[in-house]
Structures are given as structure tokens and as C-alpha cells.
Design a protein around this motif. Sequence first.
Motif, short mmCIF file in Angstrom:
data_model
loop_
_atom_site.label_atom_id
_atom_site.label_comp_id
_atom_site.label_asym_id
_atom_site.label_seq_id
_atom_site.Cartn_x
_atom_site.Cartn_y
_atom_site.Cartn_z
N PHE A 49 0.92 -1.08 -0.08
CA PHE A 49 -0.14 0.17 0.10
C PHE A 49 0.78 1.30 -0.19
O PHE A 49 1.78 1.34 0.56
CB PHE A 49 -0.98 -0.05 1.16
N LEU A 106 0.63 4.91 8.93
CA LEU A 106 -0.92 5.27 8.61
C LEU A 106 -1.21 6.77 8.68
O LEU A 106 -0.31 7.48 9.33
CB LEU A 106 -1.80 4.72 9.76
N ALA A 107 -2.03 7.07 7.74
CA ALA A 107 -2.52 8.56 7.59
C ALA A 107 -3.79 8.88 7.32
O ALA A 107 -4.16 9.64 6.66
CB ALA A 107 -1.49 9.27 6.55
N GLY A 108 -4.75 8.11 7.97
CA GLY A 108 -6.14 8.32 7.61
C GLY A 108 -6.69 9.53 8.35
O GLY A 108 -5.97 10.05 8.90
N ALA A 110 -7.07 2.81 0.92
CA ALA A 110 -7.31 2.18 1.84
C ALA A 110 -6.85 0.46 1.72
O ALA A 110 -6.98 0.31 0.57
CB ALA A 110 -8.80 2.26 2.09
N PHE A 111 -6.82 0.14 2.58
CA PHE A 111 -6.48 -1.33 2.69
C PHE A 111 -8.07 -1.86 3.11
O PHE A 111 -8.22 -2.06 4.37
CB PHE A 111 -5.56 -1.99 3.57
N ALA A 125 -8.91 -4.46 5.67
CA ALA A 125 -8.67 -4.27 6.91
C ALA A 125 -9.14 -3.17 7.62
O ALA A 125 -9.28 -3.16 8.81
CB ALA A 125 -7.06 -4.42 7.01
N LEU A 127 -8.81 6.12 14.72
CA LEU A 127 -8.91 5.92 13.34
C LEU A 127 -7.51 6.36 13.00
O LEU A 127 -6.99 5.64 12.08
CB LEU A 127 -10.05 6.85 12.66
N LYS A 128 -7.13 7.61 13.34
CA LYS A 128 -5.78 8.00 12.66
C LYS A 128 -4.85 7.02 13.02
O LYS A 128 -3.75 6.94 12.52
CB LYS A 128 -5.57 9.52 13.12
N ALA A 137 -6.29 2.64 11.76
CA ALA A 137 -7.08 2.28 10.56
C ALA A 137 -5.94 2.54 9.26
O ALA A 137 -5.50 3.38 8.99
CB ALA A 137 -8.17 3.07 9.89
N PRO A 138 -5.75 1.15 8.51
CA PRO A 138 -4.91 1.10 7.37
C PRO A 138 -5.36 2.19 6.26
O PRO A 138 -5.93 1.42 5.33
CB PRO A 138 -4.86 -0.34 7.06
N LEU A 139 -4.94 3.44 6.33
CA LEU A 139 -5.63 4.52 5.42
C LEU A 139 -4.24 5.36 5.11
O LEU A 139 -3.66 5.61 6.09
CB LEU A 139 -6.60 5.24 5.85
N TRP A 140 -3.92 5.69 3.85
CA TRP A 140 -2.97 6.64 3.63
C TRP A 140 -3.33 7.80 2.60
O TRP A 140 -4.20 7.81 2.03
CB TRP A 140 -2.05 5.98 2.85
#
Lengths: 92, 134
Positions: free
Chosen positions: A8, A89-91, B48-49, B52, B112-113, B116-119
Motif C-alpha cells: 500500500f 498510517l495517515a487516515g 485504503a486497505f 482491513a 482511526l488516525k 486504520a490502514p489508510l494513507w
Amino acid sequence: MRVKVAAFASFREILGRERALEIRDGSTVKELLDELAAASPRFREEAFEPSGALRDYVLLMVNRKRIDPQQDLARALVDGDELAVFPPLAGG
Amino acid sequence: MIEITDSEICLDELIKRAKRDDAGAMVTFLGTVRDDETGGIEQLEVEAFQEAALAELQAIRQEAMSRFSLKAAEVVHRTGTLAVGESIVAIVCSAGHREEAFSGCRYIIEELKSRAPLWKKEIGKKGERWVGRA
């Protein structure tokens, strides 16, 4: 055995989103990462220090559960496992 | 409800979904694409993954529901290419009183920050940069 590698963000740009690999039975997470590094000098540079240690911003999941990149590299994978490789991570 | 979507977020829709007769407070959080001080950001790419991230957001929502006695919690995160000012994430929490609603909403965004697997990748006049990488 066959395992899946999912990547990712910056690592997706190097490795692609997903690939299946045939590796030796009983291979560890570290051995799989080494195999990826052997196939991609850019991945090696991004993921590993010159000393060979994994860079501290490399994060890992096995079967969608986070593993500790410092403690769990010797974990043996089994057929069908999925290793995910990603940066911090960087949501939100 | 938890959602990861490449469609625009409609906050009104989330508020409607989170309304409860026994809730006296609703708190909303909207995270938006921010420009830098030089006006150099043109777009934000959000990745996003998916599987997951959905599982992690579901767990975070459940934790918030029980810790803060929430009546409802709605969480939507965008993926794809976003312009400055567009919404990246929306959270709506309903509770009996404002304290629980504020606490629940803050808990969800903070967790979340970090979990959660988000970029996010900033794309600007001077190039591109994955947020969170030195």
C-alpha cells in the motif's frame, strides 16, 4: 508454498498492489521480505537500512493483523498467508 | 454504520441515520483536505486497505459505542482523488448527553488516525508526498 503480498501507498508504487509468490515451505516473514528486496532494488532501498535492518517506518500485517516488525520477523508463514507491507498510517 | 467510499460524503445523510429519539446530543466531525501555507496542494489521493480498514473501523466504532454509551455512530471515509476543501472523513455520534457524544466522536477520530490502514498522498505544484513519511 504459495503466499500473497499486498502493498500500500509508497510500497504499492514499488511492488504493485498484490502479487502471489511461490516460496520455500516454512519461510519466515524476513525471508519473504528479503526475496522481495532481491527482486526489487528500489524496494530494498526503501524498506531496509544499509545495515540490512528493516527501516522503522515499515509496517506489516499477516492475514490482516498487525505484527511487530522488530519482534516477529522470524515468524514462519504457512501456505495461503497474506503479508501486507505499508508505511505509517495517515487516515482522517 | 461504517463505510469506505470513493463517492462524495453527504453529512446530512449521516445525521439522519444517527438520529435517535432517546439522544439529546449529536456531535459531528468532518475532516477536510487542507492546503498548505503556500497554496501548493492541488489534490489529495486517499488509499485504503479496504478489508482491513473496514474491520478496524468496525472495532473502533464498537469500542466507542460501549465506552461512551452512544446511541448511534456513523463513520464514512473517502478514498480516491480529492480537491482542497473536500471531505475526507465524517463521523456522527449520538448520545443521551453532549459529554458522551463529544467523547465518542473524539475517540473514533483519534483511534482511526492511529489504527486504520489508510494513507494520504499530497499532490502539489512542487511534487508529491505521502503524508506521515519523513
